[in-house]
Design an enzyme around this catalytic site. Structure first.
Site, mmCIF file in Angstrom:
data_model
loop_
_atom_site.group_PDB
_atom_site.id
_atom_site.type_symbol
_atom_site.label_atom_id
_atom_site.label_comp_id
_atom_site.label_asym_id
_atom_site.label_seq_id
_atom_site.Cartn_x
_atom_site.Cartn_y
_atom_site.Cartn_z
ATOM 1 N N CYS A 53 0.856 -1.263 -0.171
ATOM 2 C CA CYS A 53 -0.259 -0.020 0.055
ATOM 3 C C CYS A 53 0.687 1.278 -0.014
ATOM 4 O O CYS A 53 0.373 2.185 -0.642
ATOM 5 C CB CYS A 53 -1.040 -0.097 1.078
ATOM 6 S SG CYS A 53 -1.912 -1.293 1.343
ATOM 7 N N ARG A 130 -7.943 -3.981 -3.420
ATOM 8 C CA ARG A 130 -7.392 -2.952 -4.243
ATOM 9 C C ARG A 130 -8.214 -2.489 -5.399
ATOM 10 O O ARG A 130 -8.083 -3.100 -6.473
ATOM 11 C CB ARG A 130 -5.864 -3.216 -4.724
ATOM 12 C CG ARG A 130 -5.047 -3.530 -3.533
ATOM 13 C CD ARG A 130 -3.565 -3.829 -3.958
ATOM 14 N NE ARG A 130 -2.895 -4.529 -2.979
ATOM 15 C CZ ARG A 130 -2.249 -3.735 -2.006
ATOM 16 N NH1 ARG A 130 -2.152 -2.555 -1.889
ATOM 17 N NH2 ARG A 130 -1.513 -4.517 -0.763
HETATM 18 C C1 BEZ Z 1 0.534 -4.772 2.037
HETATM 19 O O1 BEZ Z 1 1.622 -4.793 1.846
HETATM 20 O O2 BEZ Z 1 0.117 -3.533 1.534
HETATM 21 C C2 BEZ Z 1 -0.589 -5.579 2.396
HETATM 22 C C3 BEZ Z 1 -0.330 -7.004 1.917
HETATM 23 C C4 BEZ Z 1 -1.297 -7.944 2.414
HETATM 24 C C5 BEZ Z 1 -2.447 -7.623 3.065
HETATM 25 C C6 BEZ Z 1 -2.713 -5.851 3.410
HETATM 26 C C7 BEZ Z 1 -1.673 -5.174 2.901
#
Ligand code: BEZ
Length: 217
Positions: A53, A130
């Site tokens: 993110c 996403r």
């Molecule tokens: C992330 O790295 O943004 C992420 C990965 C897995 C679940 C939620 C966020």
């Protein structure tokens, strides 16, 4: 086998974007009253202070001038509080100098996530996937992307698709596979025998056949 029981409504291409009011990092906003006359990219991310993110949000922030040039406002969202958002924005700015200079919705009651099908419980019960909603100035949904938690989006593709939509609207044309700005576009196929004959006689277009013709804008 586990039962697949939970389902939330999914907005579809062509729908008027469901309206909502929500708290964000720039105060309360109402979708339909926000950035009137402009396009909106409404996108969700699973959680603040997470690695993928952070790369995505930084990508949106760094390419914001390109969205500005396309008359498009960004609105982010996650199921986190305003305080968490502010802490994350400040942390990323301190670490990398990148500033998330657009509203991020604090969707702690999951109202907007559920309204937009961003909460997909078989992927996560508590984090939004996403999603990217391309919303035009008439507040119609024109394109939707959904990515899972573990794969980041492609900023070039988001900007390419937005440019393609706007170019299609402006010139009444369609975009072929992998179209990029500056490349030939597809002219609408003929709908009558007369239009077909005219198209076959058209020397301006690159004519593959009567139903597939391209031109330079
Ligand atoms: C992330 O790295 O943004 C992420 C990965 C897995 C679940 C939620 C966020």
């Amino acid at each position: 086998m586990e039962e697949n029981v939970k389902a939330y409504a999914m907005p579809r291409i062509g729908d008027i974007a469901p309206n909502f009011s929500a708290m964000t990092t720039v105060g309360k906003i109402n979708l339909h009253n926000h950035a009137q006359g402009k396009w909106i990219i409404l996108f969700s991310h699973p959680a603040d202070f997470t690695p993928v993110c952070t790369t995505e949000m930084s990508g949106f922030a760094q390419r914001k001038p390109e969205f500005d040039a396309l008359d498009t406002e960004l609105i982010g969202l996650s199921i986190d509080s305003v305080h968490a958002h502010l802490g994350w924005v400040n942390n990323v700015k301190k670490n990398t100098g990148v500033y998330f200079d657009f509203p991020i919705i604090a969707d702690i009651d999951m109202k907007v996530s559920k309204l937009y099908g961003m909460l997909q419980p078989n992927e996560s019960e508590t984090a939004a996937v996403r999603a990217v909603f391309f919303i035009d100035p008439a507040r119609k949904i024109r394109l939707i992307m959904y990515y899972p938690l573990n794969v980041g989006r492609n900023m070039d593709e988001i900007l390419r698709a937005l440019t393609a939509l706007q170019t299609s609207d402006k010139h009444g044309v369609a975009m072929p596979l992998d179209w990029r700005p500056g490349e030939k576009v597809i002219v609408p196929p003929p709908k009558t025998l007369k239009e077909m004959d005219d198209r076959l006689a058209d020397t301006e277009c690159e004519l593959i056949d009567f139903y597939l013709a391209k031109k330079t804008l």
